[in-house]
Scaffold this active site. Structure first.
Site, PDB file in Angstrom:
ATOM      1  N   ARG B   7       0.836  -1.214   0.000  1.00 16.80           N
ATOM      2  CA  ARG B   7       0.000   0.000   0.000  1.00 16.80           C
ATOM      3  C   ARG B   7       0.868   1.260   0.000  1.00 16.80           C
ATOM      4  O   ARG B   7       0.451   2.310  -0.493  1.00 16.80           O
ATOM      5  CB  ARG B   7      -0.986  -0.004   1.170  1.00 16.80           C
ATOM      6  CG  ARG B   7      -0.341  -0.152   2.537  1.00 16.80           C
ATOM      7  CD  ARG B   7      -1.386  -0.291   3.629  1.00 16.80           C
ATOM      8  NE  ARG B   7      -0.805  -0.843   4.846  1.00 16.80           N
ATOM      9  CZ  ARG B   7      -1.082  -0.421   6.060  1.00 16.80           C
ATOM     10  NH1 ARG B   7      -1.937   0.551   6.258  1.00 16.80           N
ATOM     11  NH2 ARG B   7      -0.510  -0.975   7.107  1.00 16.80           N
ATOM     12  N   GLU B  55     -18.808   3.702  -0.358  1.00 18.55           N
ATOM     13  CA  GLU B  55     -17.926   3.185  -1.398  1.00 18.55           C
ATOM     14  C   GLU B  55     -18.553   3.184  -2.780  1.00 18.55           C
ATOM     15  O   GLU B  55     -17.848   3.306  -3.795  1.00 18.55           O
ATOM     16  CB  GLU B  55     -17.468   1.771  -1.039  1.00 18.55           C
ATOM     17  CG  GLU B  55     -16.627   1.699   0.245  1.00 18.55           C
ATOM     18  CD  GLU B  55     -17.430   1.806   1.535  1.00 18.55           C
ATOM     19  OE1 GLU B  55     -18.678   1.718   1.482  1.00 18.55           O
ATOM     20  OE2 GLU B  55     -16.822   1.979   2.600  1.00 18.55           O
ATOM     21  N   ASP B 114      -9.020  -8.646  11.984  1.00 16.78           N
ATOM     22  CA  ASP B 114     -10.346  -8.103  11.675  1.00 16.78           C
ATOM     23  C   ASP B 114     -11.315  -9.207  11.254  1.00 16.78           C
ATOM     24  O   ASP B 114     -12.523  -9.063  11.388  1.00 16.78           O
ATOM     25  CB  ASP B 114     -10.264  -7.066  10.551  1.00 16.78           C
ATOM     26  CG  ASP B 114      -9.970  -5.674  11.098  1.00 16.78           C
ATOM     27  OD1 ASP B 114     -10.099  -5.471  12.320  1.00 16.78           O
ATOM     28  OD2 ASP B 114      -9.601  -4.785  10.301  1.00 16.78           O
TER      29      ASP B 114
HETATM   30  C1  LIG Z   1     -18.538  -0.614   4.242  1.00 20.77           C
HETATM   31  C2  LIG Z   1     -17.425  -0.282   5.156  1.00 20.77           C
HETATM   32  N1  LIG Z   1     -16.583   0.724   4.830  1.00 20.77           N
HETATM   33  C3  LIG Z   1     -15.546   1.016   5.625  1.00 20.77           C
HETATM   34  C4  LIG Z   1     -15.319   0.313   6.772  1.00 20.77           C
HETATM   35  C5  LIG Z   1     -14.116   0.599   7.640  1.00 20.77           C
HETATM   36  N2  LIG Z   1     -14.532   1.273   8.877  1.00 20.77           N
HETATM   37  C6  LIG Z   1     -14.644   0.602  10.040  1.00 20.77           C
HETATM   38  S1  LIG Z   1     -15.172   1.570  11.303  1.00 20.77           S
HETATM   39  C7  LIG Z   1     -15.236   2.929  10.303  1.00 20.77           C
HETATM   40  C8  LIG Z   1     -15.672   4.244  10.856  1.00 20.77           C
HETATM   41  C9  LIG Z   1     -17.000   4.133  11.518  1.00 20.77           C
HETATM   42  O1  LIG Z   1     -17.397   5.343  12.068  1.00 20.77           O
HETATM   43  P1  LIG Z   1     -18.737   5.394  12.909  1.00 20.77           P
HETATM   44  O2  LIG Z   1     -19.834   4.752  12.137  1.00 20.77           O
HETATM   45  O3  LIG Z   1     -18.965   6.783  13.340  1.00 20.77           O
HETATM   46  O4  LIG Z   1     -18.431   4.412  14.116  1.00 20.77           O
HETATM   47  P2  LIG Z   1     -17.960   4.747  15.617  1.00 20.77           P
HETATM   48  O5  LIG Z   1     -17.547   6.186  15.687  1.00 20.77           O
HETATM   49  O6  LIG Z   1     -19.138   4.485  16.462  1.00 20.77           O
HETATM   50  O7  LIG Z   1     -16.829   3.806  15.902  1.00 20.77           O
HETATM   51  C10 LIG Z   1     -14.840   2.601   8.997  1.00 20.77           C
HETATM   52  C11 LIG Z   1     -14.756   3.544   7.887  1.00 20.77           C
HETATM   53  C12 LIG Z   1     -16.224  -0.730   7.079  1.00 20.77           C
HETATM   54  N3  LIG Z   1     -16.063  -1.507   8.160  1.00 20.77           N
HETATM   55  N4  LIG Z   1     -17.270  -0.993   6.263  1.00 20.77           N
END
Ligand SMILES: Cc1ncc(C[n+]2csc(CCOP(=O)(O)OP(=O)(O)O)c2C)c(N)n1
Ligand SMILES: [Mg+2]
Lengths: 269, 312
Positions: B7, B55, B114
């Protein structure tokens, strides 16, 4: 439980979360801790479940749409006796039923596997529809993140739940105002959240997500409401309860090391 | 051996190109730290767009940007780039043959703790079936960098599979990288191991182990899954008469399938496949999972012996 007991229970859950993440060496403390009070009230006072019979058909359903916050779900399930507390320390390890994101094929108490954001509310809506068809009084709860609300599927689900007037469905928004890359409004502004749910025909309730009185009242109102799904928009603090994690985006998806685990546990005594 | 995650090859190329080519724009979906696209953002904030956790919109916006002459690189985890937004990839981007580049990071089982939801084991199958799409699977940092540079030079959609974990650096800045050409990593006449991505390093290790038993294995690196270098594969079939494929992906639909199609049509020889065998991934430490799913050098050695026995 009385509010004082709920507070104690929530403290235990927070300790469990820190312990399991410390042992795992990876995972998501921030959103697990922000949702802890909402989850504790739900699991210990609201949900009708039978931990000894996790597949009991009459159970209320809970879907963790923001699957990365598995630690708070696992802690609630373990504290309720779904599985032994010691098992929490196997989180994210090879062969464990506690997968990094909840897997229903691995753990009883998980209704559907999640981890890809935005998918859970549709499933919750489908269960709510099924319950209506069965004329059952099963209620369905779904926890979503505020960043997660950026996924289009969330609003497709919201539209359908409003359309079918699913008053047996309650969506809880953990509004900690943070996602991975920063503040919600800086990354991709999804506010106003309340107006959006309203526009899709939902009842909305705004609360402080760490105030048990408000939390319990909101769940009670949701249960009484007819002909509309309810969205509880709960203002929370990411990392709540651990001073160095509170409102800090870097604690979204990182486990505390040994020293910080000890420090966090001390704060949570 | 030095290790570096692919990456970072991706973001290094983006930054290099960004300095000279104003048309390079980068998008991400709330994973800019993980994909490392934030390194581009820091240099060229006005040409970086974070779409949030969305996405499908990510690929849609990239498509639109390409229609204004920009060269968009859309970055997210590969499970979301190739899975969640697959139809946007198929119909908007590939069917329209748009100049969109996609960097899918955290591909494969090495994504680790994960668990299955985040371990993309289907993306070769999902991407290689799409007409017009070029699919690169770099084996190391330098190849990832070159794949990214090449993607910008080409017209049309390109998908680059990247990984989270540091992997051995096997090539040099001088090693040639040509789309559609496999890379001969090691000469040998007894059996050919055809690998891509992280399994190239395992295959080279396997070849060393086989050498101790007097078995000379050829190792071919398929960094370009599509277009596929049929010539180098047919030649290997002819000359060594036994093939093992190795990939960090489901066996069904991936590199093994692609190589089989070529071999069966042109010069049938015994073939064994190393990959994840029709199961989902699981949580665990990255290296531990490589062993658990039998993706290690010793597994390739076993497959080579099996295929040699079949060759007779
Ligand atoms: C479809 C998808 N896109 C990206 C992710 C990666 N991801 C995991 S947690 C997160 C952020 C989540 O933020 P939020 O919904 O506000 O959760 P919290 O603050 O409660 O942890 C992302 C982008 C994912 N798990 N699923
Ligand atoms: Mg949040």
């Amino acid at each position: 439980m009385e509010i004082a007991q709920l507070k104690d229970q929530a403290k235990k859950i927070r300790q469990d979360i820190i312990k399991m993440l410390g042992a795992a060496g990876s995972g998501h403390p921030g959103g697990s801790l922000s949702a802890t009070d909402l989850m504790t009230a739900l699991f210990f006072n609201i949900l009708r479940q039978q931990p000894q019979a996790p597949r009991w058909p009459g159970r209320d359903r809970f879907i963790l749409s923001k699957g990365h916050c598995a630690p708070v779900l696992y802690a609630c399930l373990a504290e309720l006796g779904y599985f032994p507390l010691e098992q929490l320390l196997t989180l994210r390890k090879l062969g464990s039923c506690l997968q990094g994101h909840p897997s229903c094929q691995d753990l009883a108490g998980v209704e559907v596997s999640t981890g890809s954001l935005g998918m859970g509310l549709s499933v919750a809506t489908g269960i709510a529809l099924g319950a209506k068809l069965d004329q059952s009084d099963v209620r369905v709860y779904c926890l979503v993140g505020d960043g997660e609300l950026q996924e289009g599927q969330i609003w497709e689900a919201a539209m359908s739940a409003g359309h079918y007037r699913l008053d047996n469905l309650c969506c809880i928004v953990d509004n900690n105002d943070l996602q991975i890359d920063g503040r919600i409004k800086d990354v991709m502004n999804v506010y106003p959240i309340v107006d959006k749910f309203k526009a899709f025909g939902w009842q909305t309730i705004e609360i402080e997500g760490h105030d048990f009185k408000q939390i319990l009242e909101a769940y009670a109102t949701a249960a009484k409401t007819k002909e509309k799904p309810t969205a509880i928009i709960a203002r929370t603090v990411k990392g709540k309860g651990v001073s160095f994690m509170e409102d800090r985006e870097e604690w979204h998806g990182k486990a505390p090391n040994k020293e910080l685990t000890a420090q966090a546990l001390k704060e949570l005594e | 051996m030095e290790k570096k995650a692919t990456r970072y090859g991706y973001s290094e190329a983006l930054i290099e190109m960004g300095a000279t080519n104003k048309n390079i724009v980068v998008l991400d979906a709330d994973l800019s730290r993980s994909t490392s696209s934030e390194l581009f953002k820091k240099k060229f904030p006005e040409r970086f767009f974070n779409v949030g956790i969305a996405e499908q919109n990510l690929l849609g916006l990239a498509a639109g940007l390409s229609l204004t002459g920009k060269i968009p690189f859309a970055s997210t985890y590969s499970i979301f780039a190739s899975g969640r937004a697959w139809e946007q990839l198929r119909t908007t981007i590939c069917y329209s043959n748009l100049n969109v580049k996609i960097g899918g990071s955290h591909g494969g089982i090495l994504t680790g703790p994960d668990g299955a939801s985040h371990q993309a084991l289907e993306e070769f199958a999902l991407t290689r079936i799409l007409p017009n799409l070029t699919v690169f699977v770099p084996c190391d940092f330098f190849e990832a960098k070159k794949a990214t540079l090449a993607a910008a030079e080409m017209k049309g959609p390109v998908y680059i599979r990247l990984g989270r974990e540091p992997v051995p650096v096997l090539t040099t800045p001088e090693t040639k990288f040509i789309s559609g050409e496999g890379l001969l990593m090691k000469e040998g006449q007894d059996v050919t191991i055809i690998a891509c991505g992280s399994l190239v390093a395992e295959s080279l290790q396997a070849a060393l182990l086989l050498e101790k038993e007097n078995i000379k294995a050829r190792v071919i690196n398929i960094h370009s899954l599509k277009p596929l270098d049929e010539k180098i594969i047919i030649q290997a079939a002819r000359e060594t008469k036994a093939i093992v494929t190795a990939e960090e992906h489901q066996i069904y639909g991936g590199l093994g399938s692609a190589v089989s199609e070529v071999v069966v049509k042109n010069y049938p020889v015994p073939l064994e496949m190393i990959g994840v065998n029709d199961t989902f991934g699981t949580s665990g430490a990255p290296e531990e999972l490589m062993r658990f799913f039998h993706l290690k050098d010793i597994d390739i050695v076993a497959a080579a012996k099996k295929v040699l026995a079949r060759k007779g």
